[in-house]
Design a protein around this motif. Sequence first.
Motif, PDB file in Angstrom:
ATOM      1  N   ALA A   8       9.385   9.935  22.350  1.00  0.00           N
ATOM      2  CA  ALA A   8       8.534   8.876  21.811  1.00  0.00           C
ATOM      3  C   ALA A   8       7.639   8.286  22.896  1.00  0.00           C
ATOM      4  O   ALA A   8       6.461   7.983  22.651  1.00  0.00           O
ATOM      5  N   SER A   9       8.175   8.132  24.098  1.00  0.00           N
ATOM      6  CA  SER A   9       7.373   7.569  25.195  1.00  0.00           C
ATOM      7  C   SER A   9       6.243   8.503  25.590  1.00  0.00           C
ATOM      8  O   SER A   9       5.130   8.054  25.886  1.00  0.00           O
ATOM      9  N   ASP A  10       6.493   9.825  25.571  1.00  0.00           N
ATOM     10  CA  ASP A  10       5.439  10.784  25.900  1.00  0.00           C
ATOM     11  C   ASP A  10       4.340  10.762  24.839  1.00  0.00           C
ATOM     12  O   ASP A  10       3.148  10.885  25.164  1.00  0.00           O
ATOM     13  N   ARG A  11       4.722  10.606  23.585  1.00  0.00           N
ATOM     14  CA  ARG A  11       3.718  10.543  22.513  1.00  0.00           C
ATOM     15  C   ARG A  11       2.843   9.298  22.653  1.00  0.00           C
ATOM     16  O   ARG A  11       1.633   9.343  22.422  1.00  0.00           O
ATOM     17  N   LYS A  12       3.461   8.189  23.037  1.00  0.00           N
ATOM     18  CA  LYS A  12       2.693   6.951  23.241  1.00  0.00           C
ATOM     19  C   LYS A  12       1.710   7.109  24.398  1.00  0.00           C
ATOM     20  O   LYS A  12       0.581   6.622  24.339  1.00  0.00           O
ATOM     21  N   THR A  13       2.156   7.804  25.454  1.00  0.00           N
ATOM     22  CA  THR A  13       1.289   8.026  26.605  1.00  0.00           C
ATOM     23  C   THR A  13       0.083   8.877  26.224  1.00  0.00           C
ATOM     24  O   THR A  13      -1.048   8.609  26.646  1.00  0.00           O
ATOM     25  N   LEU A  14       0.320   9.914  25.418  1.00  0.00           N
ATOM     26  CA  LEU A  14      -0.782  10.760  24.944  1.00  0.00           C
ATOM     27  C   LEU A  14      -1.751   9.961  24.076  1.00  0.00           C
ATOM     28  O   LEU A  14      -2.973  10.089  24.216  1.00  0.00           O
ATOM     29  N   GLN A  15      -1.203   9.116  23.202  1.00  0.00           N
ATOM     30  CA  GLN A  15      -2.043   8.340  22.297  1.00  0.00           C
ATOM     31  C   GLN A  15      -2.856   7.299  23.061  1.00  0.00           C
ATOM     32  O   GLN A  15      -3.968   6.944  22.657  1.00  0.00           O
TER      33      GLN A  15
END
Length: 236
Positions: A152-159
């Motif tokens: 989830a943290s990696d997805r937030k970083t991408l977004q």
Amino acid sequence: MARHNSNTIIKFAYDTTVVGLNTDNDETAYREEVRDLAGWGQNNNLSLNVTKTKEMIVDYRKRSTEHIPILIDGAVVEQIESFKFLGVHINNKLDWSKHTKAVVKRARQSLFPLRKRKTFGMGPEILKRFYSCNIKSILTGCITAWYGNCSASDRKTLQRVVRTAQYIIGAKLPAIQDLSTWRYQRKALKMVKDSSHPSHRLFFLLPHCKRYRSAKSRTKRLLNSFYPQAIRLLNR
């Protein structure tokens, strides 16, 4: 071609990768495949660069056994925890934090040229084209292979990168989640329509129904991978 059904040989330009599935601690087929590949190279006047050859072992068992290193021409092949395969960083845990960090770093480097073009007076449409070619292409490279099991943290970083680009351009941009869904559906439809594709047989229609048979998955890692997700999207 691979001699054993448990092995796969992937070739791209001058790179060759052997993928072996070992069960019950039996590595015979895998080791024979590597030995035969090295022998094939010698017979065809091709020498393998052992110093650049690496071995990565993925083992999720609680009690993993020690793996004896592979030998090629008497030289030991180095065992590593991660490597870059066709632009994608893969590690022996099959998590994607290292890859997403590399992707975000490259994408952020392209935000500065985007800002400069904004200061030059370029309009939103041109800026969106620049974003699509230089930033979105980086964020979505091979996304069907890795995004499903991102944390989830990696997805937030991408977004966050998408939001920054959106702020610079001053126009709405598709979310990274929507881009991944679109790529999943597009890739799955290509496989369904192409009967010669190796994965075509995985998309099996149920009798008297327009829905596809769901792929069985015992782990969350497999459930979030491409094929189960693609079938769920096609069944919507």
